[in-house]
Enzyme design. Structure first.
Site, PDB file in Angstrom:
ATOM      1  N   ASP A  36       0.849  -1.194   0.000  1.00  0.00           N
ATOM      2  CA  ASP A  36       0.000   0.000   0.000  1.00  0.00           C
ATOM      3  C   ASP A  36       0.886   1.247   0.000  1.00  0.00           C
ATOM      4  O   ASP A  36       1.634   1.479   0.943  1.00  0.00           O
ATOM      5  CB  ASP A  36      -0.869  -0.038   1.266  1.00  0.00           C
ATOM      6  CG  ASP A  36      -1.990   0.977   1.213  1.00  0.00           C
ATOM      7  OD1 ASP A  36      -1.830   2.011   0.552  1.00  0.00           O
ATOM      8  OD2 ASP A  36      -3.024   0.724   1.854  1.00  0.00           O
ATOM      9  N   ASP A  37       0.814   2.034  -1.062  1.00  0.00           N
ATOM     10  CA  ASP A  37       1.581   3.298  -1.154  1.00  0.00           C
ATOM     11  C   ASP A  37       3.080   3.092  -1.368  1.00  0.00           C
ATOM     12  O   ASP A  37       3.876   3.950  -0.986  1.00  0.00           O
ATOM     13  CB  ASP A  37       1.421   4.167   0.118  1.00  0.00           C
ATOM     14  CG  ASP A  37       0.094   4.877   0.230  1.00  0.00           C
ATOM     15  OD1 ASP A  37      -0.726   4.768  -0.704  1.00  0.00           O
ATOM     16  OD2 ASP A  37      -0.117   5.544   1.256  1.00  0.00           O
ATOM     17  N   CYS A  72      -5.883   4.453  -3.327  1.00  0.00           N
ATOM     18  CA  CYS A  72      -6.117   3.071  -2.895  1.00  0.00           C
ATOM     19  C   CYS A  72      -7.356   2.430  -3.513  1.00  0.00           C
ATOM     20  O   CYS A  72      -7.267   1.429  -4.215  1.00  0.00           O
ATOM     21  CB  CYS A  72      -6.264   2.993  -1.384  1.00  0.00           C
ATOM     22  SG  CYS A  72      -4.827   3.553  -0.484  1.00  0.00           S
ATOM     23  N   ASP A 294      -0.412  -0.559  -4.851  1.00  0.00           N
ATOM     24  CA  ASP A 294      -1.650   0.038  -5.380  1.00  0.00           C
ATOM     25  C   ASP A 294      -1.438   1.438  -5.950  1.00  0.00           C
ATOM     26  O   ASP A 294      -2.245   1.920  -6.743  1.00  0.00           O
ATOM     27  CB  ASP A 294      -2.765   0.032  -4.327  1.00  0.00           C
ATOM     28  CG  ASP A 294      -2.403   0.799  -3.067  1.00  0.00           C
ATOM     29  OD1 ASP A 294      -1.252   1.270  -2.949  1.00  0.00           O
ATOM     30  OD2 ASP A 294      -3.278   0.928  -2.183  1.00  0.00           O
ATOM     31  N   ASN A 295      -0.381   2.113  -5.517  1.00  0.00           N
ATOM     32  CA  ASN A 295      -0.019   3.409  -6.094  1.00  0.00           C
ATOM     33  C   ASN A 295       1.356   3.787  -5.563  1.00  0.00           C
ATOM     34  O   ASN A 295       1.876   3.137  -4.657  1.00  0.00           O
ATOM     35  CB  ASN A 295      -1.051   4.511  -5.762  1.00  0.00           C
ATOM     36  CG  ASN A 295      -1.445   4.582  -4.306  1.00  0.00           C
ATOM     37  OD1 ASN A 295      -2.568   4.230  -3.930  1.00  0.00           O
ATOM     38  ND2 ASN A 295      -0.524   5.002  -3.467  1.00  0.00           N
TER      39      ASN A 295
END
Ligand SMILES: *[C@@H]1O[C@H](CO)[C@@H](O)[C@H](O)[C@H]1NC(C)=O
Ligand SMILES: *[C@@H]1O[C@H](CO)[C@@H](O)[C@H](O)[C@H]1NC(C)=O
Ligand SMILES: *[C@@H]1O[C@H](CO)[C@@H](O)[C@H](O)[C@H]1NC(C)=O
Ligand SMILES: *[C@@H]1O[C@H](CO)[C@@H](O)[C@H](O)[C@H]1NC(C)=O
Ligand SMILES: *[C@@H]1O[C@H](CO)[C@@H](O)[C@H](O)[C@H]1NC(C)=O
Ligand SMILES: *[C@@H]1O[C@H](CO)[C@@H](O)[C@H](O)[C@H]1NC(C)=O
Ligand SMILES: *[C@@H]1O[C@H](CO)[C@@H](O)[C@H](O)[C@H]1NC(C)=O
Ligand SMILES: *[C@@H]1O[C@H](CO)[C@@H](O)[C@H](O)[C@H]1NC(C)=O
Ligand SMILES: *[C@@H]1O[C@H](CO)[C@@H](O)[C@H](O)[C@H]1NC(C)=O
Length: 520
Positions: A36-37, A72, A294-295
């Protein structure tokens, strides 16, 4: 298990061998590790030494992997559905924006790739970790809602939801929990499995494991050319940032950067555990392992303290490493791939007929197997983002007025309702371009030539050849209304038509003139 027996016929790949008759293999297992991130451009892979060795060096690393939306919930929805945001309709992280909404559960969730892997391809499916934001909220069906597609479900909320049992007692989400849970379910020897482990790290609040809290204690966010650089030729939200940043902002982002790396050391341990467990069970050679995010993320770029949500490389470009059967070790691929391609790739591995899906992405299994070259691959992908904002002024920054979002720590805002944009990102062996349009009062346009300007310091929207600008605008409109196969048509710089940009200054030579294609 009835369903297992019913599908047993299709779970094997059989080949005729001249010497020994017919030989059958079980379909490969698939593991997706989703962080995540996690950025790529700020050195996010640096703490992940074991991950790089066990997945990247053992297989293929992609240098041009992007997300369809740098936030997200829209991004995760793109992974699950294989669709661009305008088709899955998850526009932001809230229920009103369809994140975990009833509409999503009704129209999109039944067709996500894990549901197809399970029901049509006979895979056992396992999920552990962070699913979509808002998961577990009562308005989203509460913890009783186990999304379709999963045989085994451990969804992270404030507490974990284990197969719909709320408050399973697991308050913490550690490497031990996941790996233990991940492998106790796996009993059948003839059913392959799909496992998705979605770590909350390195997302805020960046709580390091005790053994790692002293690591990287002198590390700072990289001072790249775009660090604390005033983006005066960029869209409104970037122009409102203060350059140079306040010292408090710089301290805040350096601390965050350090803590992010500390939490990534636990992700690295988790990946090692997963690979070891697969090896002990004799499954490693028959398992594809995908590692991605996710990014991306930024800390200080264009004087924005920290977040994602921007169209720039630091937010839309993500790590992607894959190991597995028939993937040669130590490979790097420059091919353009996006998170909408993950679902189609998994289904391809499972032998599912992709023509039966509505997905916008395409399987990159031929790239992994070395059976695809750049002259036959796609040239552009779409990025879509709908800005988040507040209808009233942010209490800590009353002077800013309504419409803004995430204005910390010094009233520099990371998002706004009018930070709504769409981009086409074009990558071929000779072209590396980005074209973006904003849905704001200025209908602002940003164009970058990443070959000449990897840090996106110069918006060339006003100086680029008009014909190329029009072509990219046209291509963007096509992609924004695409669906399924029309999202996969060759792009502006379609190499199969031998369109080459031969650029000397601003003059483009194209013997056939650039093709204009109707939306089909
Ligand atoms: C939410 O999804 C539904 C079903 O796809 C759609 O009708 C609706 O317009 C979406 N909402 C938003 C805000 O896009
Ligand atoms: C950084 O960590 C090292 C050992 O891990 C320790 O010796 C040093 O005192 C720490 N420095 C700071 C500023 O905390
Ligand atoms: C930040 O602090 C330094 C001293 O550490 C000072 O020289 C500088 O002017 C400060 N910058 C700002 C923007 O306040
Ligand atoms: C991959 O490359 C690294 C560094 O060159 C090397 O140490 C390693 O042995 C290679 N791995 C494989 C599986 O070939
Ligand atoms: C899927 O559709 C394409 C294009 O129509 C076709 O060439 C291909 O053979 C189809 N694949 C299968 C498995 O039917
Ligand atoms: C690339 O693939 C296409 C189609 O598979 C093939 O015709 C072409 O010769 C290949 N080009 C190279 C350089 O390998
Ligand atoms: C999320 O999207 C919905 C639908 O467009 C909108 O009503 C809502 O205000 C958005 N939420 C935020 C925080 O921007
Ligand atoms: C964007 O929205 C903000 C806040 O509503 C407003 O002040 C600003 O003028 C808008 N800018 C553009 C370019 O639309
Ligand atoms: C991008 O930059 C490269 C390197 O300077 C140059 O060769 C190319 O022509 C540029 N492309 C465009 C579209 O401006």
């Amino acid at each position: 298990m009835d369903s297992a027996r019913r599908f047993a016929c299709c779970l094997l790949i059989c080949v005729s061998l001249w010497s020994s008759g017919v030989k059958c293999y079980r379909r490969p297992n698939i593991v997706l590790i989703l962080t995540d991130d996690l950025d790529l451009t700020m050195g996010g892979l640096t703490p992940l030494k074991k991950t790089q060795r066990l997945i990247g060096d053992a297989g293929m690393s992609f240098t041009n992997a992007f997300v369809a939306s740098p936030l997200c919930c829209p991004s995760r929805a793109s992974i699950l559905t294989g669709k661009y945001p305008h088709n899955h309709r998850v526009v932001n992280n809230t229920l009103e924006g369809n994140c975990s909404s009833a509409a999503w559960q009704k129209s999109e969730e039944p067709n996500v790739f894990p549901a197809l892997l399970r029901s049509a391809a006979g895979y056992q499916t396992f999920f552990a970790g962070k699913y979509l934001n808002q998961y577990g909220r009562s308005a989203a069906g509460g913890l009783q809602h186990v999304p379709p597609g999963w045989n085994y479900w451990v969804g992270l909320t404030e507490t974990l939801s284990s197969l719909g049992v709320s408050g399973s007692g697991l308050q913490r989400f550690t490497s031990e929990d996941i790996s233990f849970l991940s492998f106790t379910f796996y009993k059948s020897s003839y059913q392959p499995f799909f496992m998705m482990v979605a770590t909350p790290a390195p997302h805020h609040p960046w709580t390091p494991a005790p053994q790692y809290q002293d690591h990287y204690n002198s590390t700072k966010a990289p001072r790249d050319p775009n660090f604390d650089h005033h983006g005066k030729d960029k869209h409104w939200l970037i122009r409102q940032a203060k350059t140079p940043m306040a010292n408090s902002s710089v301290e805040f982002l350096d601390t965050a950067f350090r803590k992010r790396w500390q939490t990534l050391l636990s992700v690295d341990d988790l990946v090692e555990t997963i690979v070891q467990r697969l090896e002990v069970r004799g499954e490693l050679d028959n398992t594809y392992i995908f590692f991605t995010s996710d990014n991306g993320y930024h800390t200080g770029q264009f004087s924005l303290p920290m977040d994602k949500r921007q169209l720039y490389e630091f937010d839309i470009r993500v790590p992607l490493m894959v190991r597995g059967p028939k993937i040669k070790p130590n490979q790097t691929s420059q091919m353009l791939v996006a998170n909408v391609d993950l679902g189609p790739t998994f289904l391809d591995i499972a032998g599912y007929d992709l023509n039966k899906t509505q997905m916008d992405g395409m399987s990159f299994l031929p790239i992994l197997h070395g059976q695809m070259n750049s002259s036959s691959w796609r040239t552009d992908i779409l990025v879509e983002y709908e800005g988040e904002g507040s209808d009233v002024s942010i209490p800590s920054c009353p002077l800013l007025g309504p419409g803004l979002w995430f204005c910390y720590p010094d009233c520099v805002c990371e998002d706004a309702f009018n930070n709504t944009y769409a981009c086409v990102r074009t990558v071929t062996p000779s072209v590396n371009l980005q074209y973006c349009e904003f849905d704001d009062n200025e209908v602002f346009v940003e164009v970058y030539n990443l070959t000449a300007d990897p840090f996106q310091l110069n918006n060339i929207a006003k100086s680029i050849e008009q014909e190329v600008l029009e072509e990219m605008n046209h291509r963007l409109m096509m992609l924004q209304s695409c669906s399924g196969a029309t999202c996969r048509t060759a792009g502006v710089f379609d190499p199969s038509l031998h369109i080459q940009i031969v650029s000397l200054g601003s003059h483009y030579v194209d013997t056939r003139s650039i093709s204009r294609r109707p939306v089909t």
